[in-house]
Design an enzyme around this catalytic site. Structure first.
Site, PDB file in Angstrom:
ATOM      1  N   LYS A  85      -4.462  17.202   0.859  1.00  0.00           N
ATOM      2  CA  LYS A  85      -5.453  16.253   1.090  1.00  0.00           C
ATOM      3  C   LYS A  85      -5.363  15.522   2.251  1.00  0.00           C
ATOM      4  CE  LYS A  85      -3.398  13.170  -1.367  1.00  0.00           C
ATOM      5  NZ  LYS A  85      -1.806  13.267  -1.875  1.00  0.00           N
ATOM      6  N   ARG A 136      -3.053   5.354  -7.690  1.00  0.00           N
ATOM      7  CA  ARG A 136      -1.723   6.541  -8.367  1.00  0.00           C
ATOM      8  C   ARG A 136      -1.546   5.465  -9.713  1.00  0.00           C
ATOM      9  NH1 ARG A 136      -0.086   7.825  -2.917  1.00  0.00           N
ATOM     10  NH2 ARG A 136       1.507   9.179  -2.656  1.00  0.00           N
TER      11      ARG A 136
HETATM   12  P1  AMP Z   1       1.828   9.140   0.668  1.00  0.00           P
HETATM   13  O1  AMP Z   1       1.954   9.392   2.513  1.00  0.00           O
HETATM   14  O2  AMP Z   1      -0.035   8.796   0.137  1.00  0.00           O
HETATM   15  O3  AMP Z   1       2.566  10.280  -0.252  1.00  0.00           O
HETATM   16  O4  AMP Z   1       2.122   7.823   0.497  1.00  0.00           O
HETATM   17  C1  AMP Z   1       3.339   7.486   1.179  1.00  0.00           C
HETATM   18  C2  AMP Z   1       3.926   6.567   0.341  1.00  0.00           C
HETATM   19  O5  AMP Z   1       3.247   5.544   0.138  1.00  0.00           O
HETATM   20  C3  AMP Z   1       4.090   6.508  -1.549  1.00  0.00           C
HETATM   21  O6  AMP Z   1       6.282   7.038  -1.595  1.00  0.00           O
HETATM   22  C4  AMP Z   1       4.357   5.320  -1.719  1.00  0.00           C
HETATM   23  O7  AMP Z   1       5.448   4.575  -1.535  1.00  0.00           O
HETATM   24  C5  AMP Z   1       3.412   4.526  -0.678  1.00  0.00           C
HETATM   25  N1  AMP Z   1       2.257   4.776  -1.561  1.00  0.00           N
HETATM   26  C6  AMP Z   1       1.232   5.071  -0.935  1.00  0.00           C
HETATM   27  N2  AMP Z   1       0.004   5.075  -1.925  1.00  0.00           N
HETATM   28  C7  AMP Z   1       0.788   4.237  -2.848  1.00  0.00           C
HETATM   29  C8  AMP Z   1      -0.219   3.592  -4.270  1.00  0.00           C
HETATM   30  N3  AMP Z   1      -1.340   4.039  -4.106  1.00  0.00           N
HETATM   31  N4  AMP Z   1       0.921   2.577  -4.943  1.00  0.00           N
HETATM   32  C9  AMP Z   1       1.509   3.103  -4.898  1.00  0.00           C
HETATM   33  N5  AMP Z   1       2.626   3.104  -3.512  1.00  0.00           N
HETATM   34  C10 AMP Z   1       1.715   3.932  -2.775  1.00  0.00           C
END
Ligand code: AMP
Length: 194
Positions: free
Chosen positions: A14, A89
């Site tokens: 992504k 999410r």
């Molecule tokens: P990512 O970089 O999108 O994989 O996000 C890393 C971490 O940030 C995730 O594992 C969650 O702990 C937190 N996080 C990111 N986006 C969200 C979201 N939309 N809702 C809840 N937690 C989030």
């Protein structure tokens, strides 16, 4: 103006595609993961509250991420499109987003699902950790196979509900994220023209 949501498990590509879309279409990139990591690094109150969840691969509370997205969207030029990456999410986040975008009169055009098998992901995450060690960039504390598993499970749970939410609104588009970076980019561009 094009408004996109990218949905995919960690390592699905992504971020890479978002970078290209920013370059080619001037979209604003909003990654809640990046915003949370910045807040954690800067040790803001929000960052301190979110740290445990992010480090363990659990979700941070909906109102926290909705607040972050709202803040970023308010800095966007009116004619500029955006890419949401890693958000929403949960269905509650998707509903909050819908209200937010109604108020901004800036509805979503496409919700793109990155389809990819888990063994591909394990390989990519291992590579990402190796690269950040080699370049001296601090390794993301959540880039390891155990946490990956948790994040992928979390993703699968959340996605099932989200896909039916966006399917009802006829916004859902699936792409084969196991294809090469260029092929995926071509697929997304053709979808944006269509
Ligand atoms: P990512 O970089 O999108 O994989 O996000 C890393 C971490 O940030 C995730 O594992 C969650 O702990 C937190 N996080 C990111 N986006 C969200 C979201 N939309 N809702 C809840 N937690 C989030």
């Amino acid at each position: 103006m094009v408004n996109l949501v990218l949905i995919g498990p960690p390592g699905a590509g992504k971020g890479t595609q978002a970078e290209r879309l920013v370059r080619d279409y001037g979209l604003m990139h909003i990654s809640t993961g990046d915003l949370l990591r910045e807040a954690i690094k800067a040790e803001t109150p929000l960052g301190r509250a979110a740290r445990t969840a992010v480090d363990s691969g659990a979700l941070v509370p909906d109102e926290v991420v909705v607040g972050l997205v709202e803040e970023r969207l308010s800095t966007k030029r009116p004619e500029q499109g955006f890419i949401l990456d890693g958000f929403p999410r949960t269905v509650a986040q998707a509903e909050a987003l819908e209200r937010l975008l109604d108020n901004l009169d800036s509805p979503l055009d496409h919700v793109i699902i990155f389809d990819i098998p888990i063994d591909f992901l394990e390989e990519r995450i291992a590579k990402r950790a190796e690269q950040s060690r080699a370049t001296g960039t601090p390794t993301r504390t959540d880039d390891n196979v155990n946490v990956l598993k948790k994040r992928v499970e979390e993703f699968a749970r959340a996605t099932a509900a989200l896909t039916s939410f966006y399917d009802h609104r006829q916004l859902l588009r699936r792409i084969d994220a196991a294809a090469g970076v260029t092929d995926v980019a071509v697929e997304i561009s053709s979808l944006m023209r269509g």
